[in-house]
Design an enzyme around this catalytic site. Structure first.
Site, PDB file in Angstrom:
ATOM      1  N   GLY A 100       0.823  -1.215   0.000  1.00 21.82           N
ATOM      2  CA  GLY A 100       0.000   0.000   0.000  1.00 21.82           C
ATOM      3  C   GLY A 100       0.854   1.260   0.000  1.00 21.82           C
ATOM      4  O   GLY A 100       0.519   2.261  -0.645  1.00 21.82           O
ATOM      5  N   GLN A 175       0.402   7.889   4.724  1.00 17.66           N
ATOM      6  CA  GLN A 175       0.511   7.578   3.293  1.00 17.66           C
ATOM      7  C   GLN A 175      -0.124   8.685   2.462  1.00 17.66           C
ATOM      8  O   GLN A 175       0.432   9.099   1.435  1.00 17.66           O
ATOM      9  CB  GLN A 175      -0.146   6.231   2.997  1.00 17.66           C
ATOM     10  CG  GLN A 175       0.627   5.073   3.612  1.00 17.66           C
ATOM     11  CD  GLN A 175       0.041   3.721   3.279  1.00 17.66           C
ATOM     12  OE1 GLN A 175      -1.060   3.623   2.745  1.00 17.66           O
ATOM     13  NE2 GLN A 175       0.768   2.666   3.604  1.00 17.66           N
ATOM     14  N   ASP A 321       0.145  -0.067  12.990  1.00 15.29           N
ATOM     15  CA  ASP A 321       0.515  -1.377  12.441  1.00 15.29           C
ATOM     16  C   ASP A 321       0.729  -2.431  13.528  1.00 15.29           C
ATOM     17  O   ASP A 321       0.964  -3.597  13.224  1.00 15.29           O
ATOM     18  CB  ASP A 321       1.794  -1.252  11.606  1.00 15.29           C
ATOM     19  CG  ASP A 321       1.551  -0.456  10.326  1.00 15.29           C
ATOM     20  OD1 ASP A 321       0.406  -0.431   9.845  1.00 15.29           O
ATOM     21  OD2 ASP A 321       2.515   0.158   9.823  1.00 15.29           O
ATOM     22  N   ARG A 352      -8.111  -6.197   9.652  1.00 20.36           N
ATOM     23  CA  ARG A 352      -7.368  -6.705  10.814  1.00 20.36           C
ATOM     24  C   ARG A 352      -8.236  -6.853  12.057  1.00 20.36           C
ATOM     25  O   ARG A 352      -7.881  -7.600  12.982  1.00 20.36           O
ATOM     26  CB  ARG A 352      -6.155  -5.814  11.103  1.00 20.36           C
ATOM     27  CG  ARG A 352      -5.060  -6.032  10.078  1.00 20.36           C
ATOM     28  CD  ARG A 352      -3.798  -5.258  10.349  1.00 20.36           C
ATOM     29  NE  ARG A 352      -2.772  -5.684   9.403  1.00 20.36           N
ATOM     30  CZ  ARG A 352      -1.698  -4.981   9.084  1.00 20.36           C
ATOM     31  NH1 ARG A 352      -1.497  -3.790   9.647  1.00 20.36           N
ATOM     32  NH2 ARG A 352      -0.827  -5.450   8.230  1.00 20.36           N
TER      33      ARG A 352
HETATM   34  C1  S3P Z   1       2.806   3.838   6.312  1.00 16.41           C
HETATM   35  C2  S3P Z   1       1.729   4.431   6.899  1.00 16.41           C
HETATM   36  C3  S3P Z   1       0.639   3.695   7.554  1.00 16.41           C
HETATM   37  C4  S3P Z   1       1.024   2.250   7.840  1.00 16.41           C
HETATM   38  C5  S3P Z   1       1.733   1.612   6.711  1.00 16.41           C
HETATM   39  C6  S3P Z   1       2.986   2.379   6.332  1.00 16.41           C
HETATM   40  C7  S3P Z   1       3.818   4.680   5.661  1.00 16.41           C
HETATM   41  O1  S3P Z   1      -0.505   3.713   6.727  1.00 16.41           O
HETATM   42  O2  S3P Z   1      -0.117   1.487   8.182  1.00 16.41           O
HETATM   43  O3  S3P Z   1       2.094   0.282   7.048  1.00 16.41           O
HETATM   44  O4  S3P Z   1       4.924   4.194   5.383  1.00 16.41           O
HETATM   45  O5  S3P Z   1       3.529   5.860   5.416  1.00 16.41           O
HETATM   46  P1  S3P Z   1      -1.565   4.932   6.855  1.00 16.41           P
HETATM   47  O6  S3P Z   1      -0.755   6.143   6.842  1.00 16.41           O
HETATM   48  O7  S3P Z   1      -2.459   4.851   5.677  1.00 16.41           O
HETATM   49  O8  S3P Z   1      -2.281   4.656   8.144  1.00 16.41           O
END
Ligand code: S3P
Length: 440
Positions: A100, A175, A321, A352
């Site tokens: 993701g 993200q 996480d 989850r």
């Molecule tokens: C991440 C942000 C998180 C996390 C993912 C990695 C990142 O997601 O769950 O495993 O590297 O920016 P979200 O920001 O969508 O919660």
């Protein structure tokens, strides 16, 4: 990427975790090191890079866009940066596997390029929500086609003129924030993102460390388009999200005393420490230091009796996480643990909340999912068979549950452990877990 789904973990009950170990490099930082190293002027040397499928998917994507990258070789990667405008059109869709982070961050970074690109992934990734990035990107002038459900494949049309926006994020997502800041590097004017609660800030730290100014005013981060990124030497700390399985395992298993070295303890990532401590865990943060702009420490964890708590909602994005592992801690605690405000857990690599509730129940634990969390009554863990549904963190969490189980635990669909934690089985066995993998 990891299509076979045949790998099973078999665990014998009991044991303790002891000794000293180092878990692999931070996944979030590894992704960003490849991305910013590729856009930099000059050669970026990375140490401690996570050689897991997710970060390798990012690395492969940049190779496919013409970036020369050497390694990984024992965590060392050399990225020959092509500059902000040096990426080339890939010859086909970029396959981001289960990742993701790759898809969401790349959608922003690629929205301002001169060429078209298509992003695809495995079944889990192709069902995850992408509107959270495509909508604000469209407001910046990006042209991205998704499915009607707002999922990948994402077809990004090149040659668009992006403009900066001031965006109030509806969900606390690093993200989304990172996606928009990366698009903002290519936009006219200033791009600002305001977050409803603090989320991991590795993008902001790394940009600033590589000479790209990021203005940070409270919950708002802003970049001005049109700048450039300087090559750097990046030392990736160990991933606290991978350390979390061992923090929980050692906390629940009597006789445990474990030292986990060189762990990233960025305050936007340490919710797991805070939550475990609230539950009564015995965790010492030793030798705190700063490595390449990121706080790092060694963590000593010893067994301690845990008790159930109401998890403070402010901690949720800081431990997002780590909840699968924390649910196992809750199952071993005395009394009830209640999680609320965590609906995001339903749209991770799996749902989850549901998948953990199903697995805990299969082991005889009283676990009741709610729309935005779960209620877990601590008690005994039985024996049984659990389906991880292809979610790496669920597989590793249930592996730790065996330390307190009454009999054998079998976990199905564990291939994706390699997305974030290559070598998990050997490292965990070396520390004292009775684990065997079958079907490789
Ligand atoms: C991440 C942000 C998180 C996390 C993912 C990695 C990142 O997601 O769950 O495993 O590297 O920016 P979200 O920001 O969508 O919660």
């Amino acid at each position: 990427m990891s299509g076979s789904n045949r790998l099973q973990f078999h665990l014998a009950p009991g044991g303790a975790l002891r000794g000293t170990l180092r878990v692999p490099g931070d996944k979030s930082i590894s992704h960003r090191a490849i991305m910013l190293g590729s856009l930099a002027d000059g050669v970026t040397g990375i140490r401690g890079f996570l050689e897991g499928e997710d970060s390798l998917a990012t690395l492969g994507a940049f190779r496919a866009m013409g970036v020369s990258i050497e390694g990984p070789d024992d965590g060392r990667v050399t990225v020959h940066g092509v500059g902000m405008h040096g990426l080339k059109a890939p010859s086909g869709p970029l396959d981001l596997g289960n990742s993701g982070t790759s898809m969401r961050l790349l959608s922003g970074l690629l929205a301002g390029q001169s060429f078209d690109v298509e992003l695809v992934g495995d079944a889990s990734l192709m069902s995850r929500p992408m509107r959270r990035v495509t909508e604000p990107l469209a407001r910046m002038g990006a042209v991205i086609e998704a499915t009607e459900a707002g999922t990948a494949p994402l077809r990004i049309r090149g040659g668009q003129r992006l403009r900066g926006i001031d965006y109030d994020m509806p969900v606390a997502s690093a993200q989304v924030k990172s996606c928009l800041l990366l698009a903002g590097l290519y936009a006219g004017g200033r791009t600002c993102v305001t977050e409803p609660a603090p989320t991991r800030d590795h993008t902001e730290r790394m940009l600033a460390g590589m000479g790209y100014p990021v203005a940070r005013e409270g919950s708002r981060a802003c970049v001005e388009g049109g700048g450039s990124v300087r090559a750097a030497s990046i030392d990736v700390p160990s991933d606290i999200s991978s350390a979390a399985f061992f923090l929980v395992g050692a906390s629940i298993a009597p006789g445990s005393d474990l030292l986990i070295e060189h762990v990233g303890v960025n305050p936007t990532r340490t919710g797991v420490l805070e939550i475990l401590r609230l539950m009564g865990a015995d965790i010492e943060v030793l030798n705190p230091r700063e490595v390449g702009g990121e706080p790092v420490a060694d963590l000593r964890v010893r067994h301690a009796p845990l008790h159930g708590i109401e998890i403070p909602e402010a901690q949720v994005p800081l431990a997002i996480d780590e909840f699968p592992a924390l649910f196992v801690a809750a199952a071993c605690a005395e009394g009830r643990t209640v999680l609320t405000g965590a609906e995001e857990l339903r749209v991770k690599e799996s749902d989850r909340i549901q998948v953990m509730a199903d697995g805990l129940r299969a082991l005889g634990v009283d676990a009741n999912p709610t729309p935005d969390g779960i209620v877990i009554e601590g008690g005994a863990i039985g024996a049984g068979r659990v389906d991880s549904c292809g979610d790496h963190r669920i597989a590793m969490s249930f592996a730790m549950a065996a330390l307190r189980a009454s009999g054998d635990i079998h976990i199905d669909d564990c291939d994706n452990v390699n997305t974030s934690f290559p070598g998990f089985v050997a490292l965990a066995a070396g520390a004292g877990l009775s684990i065997r993998a079958e079907g490789e």
